[in-house]
Design a protein around this motif. Structure first.
Motif, PDB file in Angstrom:
ATOM      1  N   PHE A  54       0.835  -1.209   0.000  1.00  0.00           N
ATOM      2  CA  PHE A  54       0.000   0.000   0.000  1.00  0.00           C
ATOM      3  C   PHE A  54       0.867   1.255   0.000  1.00  0.00           C
ATOM      4  O   PHE A  54       0.635   2.193  -0.755  1.00  0.00           O
ATOM      5  CB  PHE A  54      -0.910   0.019   1.240  1.00  0.00           C
ATOM      6  N   LYS A  57       2.559   2.690  -3.091  1.00  0.00           N
ATOM      7  CA  LYS A  57       1.691   3.393  -4.040  1.00  0.00           C
ATOM      8  C   LYS A  57       1.135   4.691  -3.449  1.00  0.00           C
ATOM      9  O   LYS A  57       0.840   5.637  -4.169  1.00  0.00           O
ATOM     10  CB  LYS A  57       0.535   2.445  -4.412  1.00  0.00           C
ATOM     11  N   ARG A  61       0.172  10.330  -0.214  1.00  0.00           N
ATOM     12  CA  ARG A  61      -1.213  10.508  -0.676  1.00  0.00           C
ATOM     13  C   ARG A  61      -2.221   9.837   0.250  1.00  0.00           C
ATOM     14  O   ARG A  61      -3.362   9.580  -0.127  1.00  0.00           O
ATOM     15  CB  ARG A  61      -1.373   9.937  -2.085  1.00  0.00           C
ATOM     16  N   HIS A  65      -6.371   9.029  -0.033  1.00  0.00           N
ATOM     17  CA  HIS A  65      -6.871   7.651  -0.094  1.00  0.00           C
ATOM     18  C   HIS A  65      -7.940   7.413   0.983  1.00  0.00           C
ATOM     19  O   HIS A  65      -8.970   6.800   0.720  1.00  0.00           O
ATOM     20  CB  HIS A  65      -5.717   6.662   0.075  1.00  0.00           C
ATOM     21  N   MET A  69     -11.716   6.214   0.395  1.00  0.00           N
ATOM     22  CA  MET A  69     -12.262   4.978   0.959  1.00  0.00           C
ATOM     23  C   MET A  69     -13.497   5.240   1.826  1.00  0.00           C
ATOM     24  O   MET A  69     -14.410   4.423   1.878  1.00  0.00           O
ATOM     25  CB  MET A  69     -11.189   4.220   1.759  1.00  0.00           C
ATOM     26  N   PHE A  72     -16.206   5.680  -0.628  1.00  0.00           N
ATOM     27  CA  PHE A  72     -16.512   4.376  -1.218  1.00  0.00           C
ATOM     28  C   PHE A  72     -17.450   3.573  -0.306  1.00  0.00           C
ATOM     29  O   PHE A  72     -18.526   3.139  -0.727  1.00  0.00           O
ATOM     30  CB  PHE A  72     -15.188   3.631  -1.444  1.00  0.00           C
ATOM     31  N   TYR A  83     -19.431   7.966  -4.313  1.00  0.00           N
ATOM     32  CA  TYR A  83     -18.185   7.478  -4.904  1.00  0.00           C
ATOM     33  C   TYR A  83     -18.414   7.174  -6.374  1.00  0.00           C
ATOM     34  O   TYR A  83     -19.335   6.440  -6.725  1.00  0.00           O
ATOM     35  CB  TYR A  83     -17.723   6.221  -4.170  1.00  0.00           C
ATOM     36  N   ALA A  90      -7.847   1.328 -10.585  1.00  0.00           N
ATOM     37  CA  ALA A  90      -6.968   1.822  -9.508  1.00  0.00           C
ATOM     38  C   ALA A  90      -5.993   0.728  -9.073  1.00  0.00           C
ATOM     39  O   ALA A  90      -4.843   1.009  -8.728  1.00  0.00           O
ATOM     40  CB  ALA A  90      -7.801   2.285  -8.320  1.00  0.00           C
ATOM     41  N   HIS A  91      -6.427  -0.538  -9.102  1.00  0.00           N
ATOM     42  CA  HIS A  91      -5.555  -1.622  -8.630  1.00  0.00           C
ATOM     43  C   HIS A  91      -4.584  -2.134  -9.695  1.00  0.00           C
ATOM     44  O   HIS A  91      -3.618  -2.804  -9.356  1.00  0.00           O
ATOM     45  CB  HIS A  91      -6.397  -2.776  -8.072  1.00  0.00           C
ATOM     46  N   VAL A  94      -1.019  -1.104  -9.002  1.00  0.00           N
ATOM     47  CA  VAL A  94      -0.397  -1.399  -7.708  1.00  0.00           C
ATOM     48  C   VAL A  94       0.658  -2.503  -7.887  1.00  0.00           C
ATOM     49  O   VAL A  94       0.319  -3.653  -8.157  1.00  0.00           O
ATOM     50  CB  VAL A  94      -1.467  -1.838  -6.672  1.00  0.00           C
ATOM     51  N   LEU A  97       1.005  -6.498  -6.260  1.00  0.00           N
ATOM     52  CA  LEU A  97      -0.320  -6.954  -5.804  1.00  0.00           C
ATOM     53  C   LEU A  97      -0.518  -8.382  -6.311  1.00  0.00           C
ATOM     54  O   LEU A  97      -0.554  -8.615  -7.514  1.00  0.00           O
ATOM     55  CB  LEU A  97      -1.407  -6.021  -6.358  1.00  0.00           C
ATOM     56  N   LEU A 101      -2.499 -11.834  -1.440  1.00  0.00           N
ATOM     57  CA  LEU A 101      -2.663 -10.739  -0.467  1.00  0.00           C
ATOM     58  C   LEU A 101      -4.133 -10.526  -0.097  1.00  0.00           C
ATOM     59  O   LEU A 101      -4.443  -9.980   0.959  1.00  0.00           O
ATOM     60  CB  LEU A 101      -2.090  -9.428  -1.028  1.00  0.00           C
ATOM     61  N   TRP A 105      -5.855  -9.373   3.396  1.00  0.00           N
ATOM     62  CA  TRP A 105      -6.660  -8.141   3.508  1.00  0.00           C
ATOM     63  C   TRP A 105      -7.978  -8.465   4.221  1.00  0.00           C
ATOM     64  O   TRP A 105      -8.398  -7.780   5.146  1.00  0.00           O
ATOM     65  CB  TRP A 105      -6.906  -7.603   2.095  1.00  0.00           C
ATOM     66  N   ILE A 133     -16.551  -7.952  -3.212  1.00  0.00           N
ATOM     67  CA  ILE A 133     -15.726  -7.030  -3.992  1.00  0.00           C
ATOM     68  C   ILE A 133     -14.330  -7.622  -4.204  1.00  0.00           C
ATOM     69  O   ILE A 133     -13.767  -7.519  -5.295  1.00  0.00           O
ATOM     70  CB  ILE A 133     -15.643  -5.644  -3.305  1.00  0.00           C
TER      71      ILE A 133
HETATM   72  C1  HEM Z   1      -4.525  -7.013  -0.870  1.00  0.00           C
HETATM   73  C2  HEM Z   1      -5.523  -6.397  -1.424  1.00  0.00           C
HETATM   74  C3  HEM Z   1      -5.506  -4.933  -1.786  1.00  0.00           C
HETATM   75  C4  HEM Z   1      -4.463  -4.077  -2.000  1.00  0.00           C
HETATM   76  C5  HEM Z   1      -2.950  -4.344  -1.873  1.00  0.00           C
HETATM   77  C6  HEM Z   1      -5.026  -2.795  -2.375  1.00  0.00           C
HETATM   78  C7  HEM Z   1      -4.292  -1.651  -2.630  1.00  0.00           C
HETATM   79  C8  HEM Z   1      -4.823  -0.448  -3.019  1.00  0.00           C
HETATM   80  C9  HEM Z   1      -4.050   0.737  -3.339  1.00  0.00           C
HETATM   81  C10 HEM Z   1      -2.534   0.847  -3.238  1.00  0.00           C
HETATM   82  C11 HEM Z   1      -4.927   1.687  -3.722  1.00  0.00           C
HETATM   83  C12 HEM Z   1      -4.593   3.132  -4.144  1.00  0.00           C
HETATM   84  C13 HEM Z   1      -4.518   3.260  -5.650  1.00  0.00           C
HETATM   85  C14 HEM Z   1      -4.134   4.677  -6.044  1.00  0.00           C
HETATM   86  O1  HEM Z   1      -4.778   5.624  -5.601  1.00  0.00           O
HETATM   87  O2  HEM Z   1      -3.162   4.815  -6.782  1.00  0.00           O
HETATM   88  C15 HEM Z   1      -6.250   1.117  -3.631  1.00  0.00           C
HETATM   89  C16 HEM Z   1      -7.408   1.801  -3.931  1.00  0.00           C
HETATM   90  C17 HEM Z   1      -8.652   1.309  -3.699  1.00  0.00           C
HETATM   91  N1  HEM Z   1      -8.988   0.074  -3.169  1.00  0.00           N
HETATM   92 FE1  HEM Z   1      -7.706  -1.394  -2.790  1.00  0.00          FE
HETATM   93  N2  HEM Z   1      -6.396  -2.898  -2.355  1.00  0.00           N
HETATM   94  C18 HEM Z   1      -6.732  -4.183  -1.997  1.00  0.00           C
HETATM   95  C19 HEM Z   1      -8.004  -4.696  -1.835  1.00  0.00           C
HETATM   96  C20 HEM Z   1      -9.143  -3.962  -1.895  1.00  0.00           C
HETATM   97  C21 HEM Z   1     -10.469  -4.447  -1.557  1.00  0.00           C
HETATM   98  C22 HEM Z   1     -10.789  -5.869  -1.072  1.00  0.00           C
HETATM   99  C23 HEM Z   1     -11.328  -3.414  -1.757  1.00  0.00           C
HETATM  100  C24 HEM Z   1     -12.807  -3.343  -1.545  1.00  0.00           C
HETATM  101  C25 HEM Z   1     -13.435  -3.992  -0.598  1.00  0.00           C
HETATM  102  C26 HEM Z   1     -10.549  -2.287  -2.246  1.00  0.00           C
HETATM  103  C27 HEM Z   1     -11.073  -1.070  -2.608  1.00  0.00           C
HETATM  104  C28 HEM Z   1     -10.339  -0.019  -3.091  1.00  0.00           C
HETATM  105  C29 HEM Z   1     -10.932   1.213  -3.592  1.00  0.00           C
HETATM  106  C30 HEM Z   1     -12.403   1.564  -3.671  1.00  0.00           C
HETATM  107  C31 HEM Z   1      -9.877   2.052  -3.974  1.00  0.00           C
HETATM  108  C32 HEM Z   1      -9.961   3.481  -4.505  1.00  0.00           C
HETATM  109  C33 HEM Z   1     -10.030   3.458  -6.018  1.00  0.00           C
HETATM  110  C34 HEM Z   1     -10.140   4.880  -6.549  1.00  0.00           C
HETATM  111  O3  HEM Z   1      -9.126   5.571  -6.593  1.00  0.00           O
HETATM  112  O4  HEM Z   1     -11.269   5.286  -6.874  1.00  0.00           O
HETATM  113  N3  HEM Z   1      -9.240  -2.657  -2.302  1.00  0.00           N
HETATM  114  N4  HEM Z   1      -6.156  -0.184  -3.212  1.00  0.00           N
END
Ligand code: HEM
Length: 155
Positions: A54, A57, A61, A65, A69, A72, A83, A90-91, A94, A97, A101, A105, A133
């Motif tokens: 996390f 990335k 910021r 974030h 969230m 969201f 949202y 977005a992922h 990363v 990833l 993982l 989470w 999700i």
């Molecule tokens: C190991 C699993 C996960 C990792 C390592 C991860 C990592 C990240 C990272 C680094 C970001 C920031 C991206 C950016 O702004 O550049 C992000 C955004 C986000 N993540 Fe995850 N995530 C994971 C799982 C999840 C899960 C399970 C959910 C939902 C339940 C989720 C929902 C979101 C949402 C909604 C965003 C924002 C997207 C946007 O910018 O609109 N993530 N995640």
């Protein structure tokens, strides 16, 4: 035309009112969504495997974030439409990833809910939503039809 638009607005308001009532019955309000996001991502950052992925990335910021969230989760819980992002995209950016993982989470999210969820029903709702999700993200990011061949023998 006007009546159609009014009808849709009334329908959306009805959906929001029902979502709000469902959340209220479980003890979930905006303050809880804030606390959940703050507590969960505090723990994510301290987690030996999730933290570095996390932070690589999001370094510099994090406040942005956290705000995303909160929007969201609030959007899903209260059907508010707050949202409008694209989680899959977005992922894709990363680094490091991996599918492995995601169970970590989810385990951390589950522990966090055990500690702070306002009711058992709230925990069930947030977990079921996160699992759905996570499954959808995992499929979008990692699904490989070549590995889904029913003829393929397990290695
Ligand atoms: C190991 C699993 C996960 C990792 C390592 C991860 C990592 C990240 C990272 C680094 C970001 C920031 C991206 C950016 O702004 O550049 C992000 C955004 C986000 N993540 Fe995850 N995530 C994971 C799982 C999840 C899960 C399970 C959910 C939902 C339940 C989720 C929902 C979101 C949402 C909604 C965003 C924002 C997207 C946007 O910018 O609109 N993530 N995640």
């Amino acid at each position: 035309m006007d009546t159609e638009i009014q009808g849709r607005a009334a329908h959306a308001a009805d959906i929001r009112a029902r979502a709000e009532a469902q959340m209220k019955a479980m003890g979930v309000d905006e303050a809880f969504v804030d606390r959940l996001v703050e507590t969960f991502y505090g723990r994510v950052l301290a987690h030996p495997e999730l933290g570095p992925v996390f932070d690589a990335k999001l370094s510099g910021r994090w406040p942005e974030h956290m705000a995303t969230m909160k929007r969201f989760w609030s959007s899903i819980a209260f059907r508010s439409g707050a949202y409008g992002g694209k989680p899959v995209q977005a992922h894709t950016g990363v680094s490091d990833l991996t599918p492995g993982l995601f169970p970590q989470w989810l385990a951390l999210f589950s522990e966090t809910l055990d500690d702070i969820a306002p009711s058992a029903e709230a925990k069930v709702w947030f977990m079921a939503t996160a699992e759905r999700i996570a499954r959808s993200l995992t499929l979008s990011l990692f699904y490989n039809p070549a590995l889904d061949d029913p003829q393929r023998k397990p290695a």
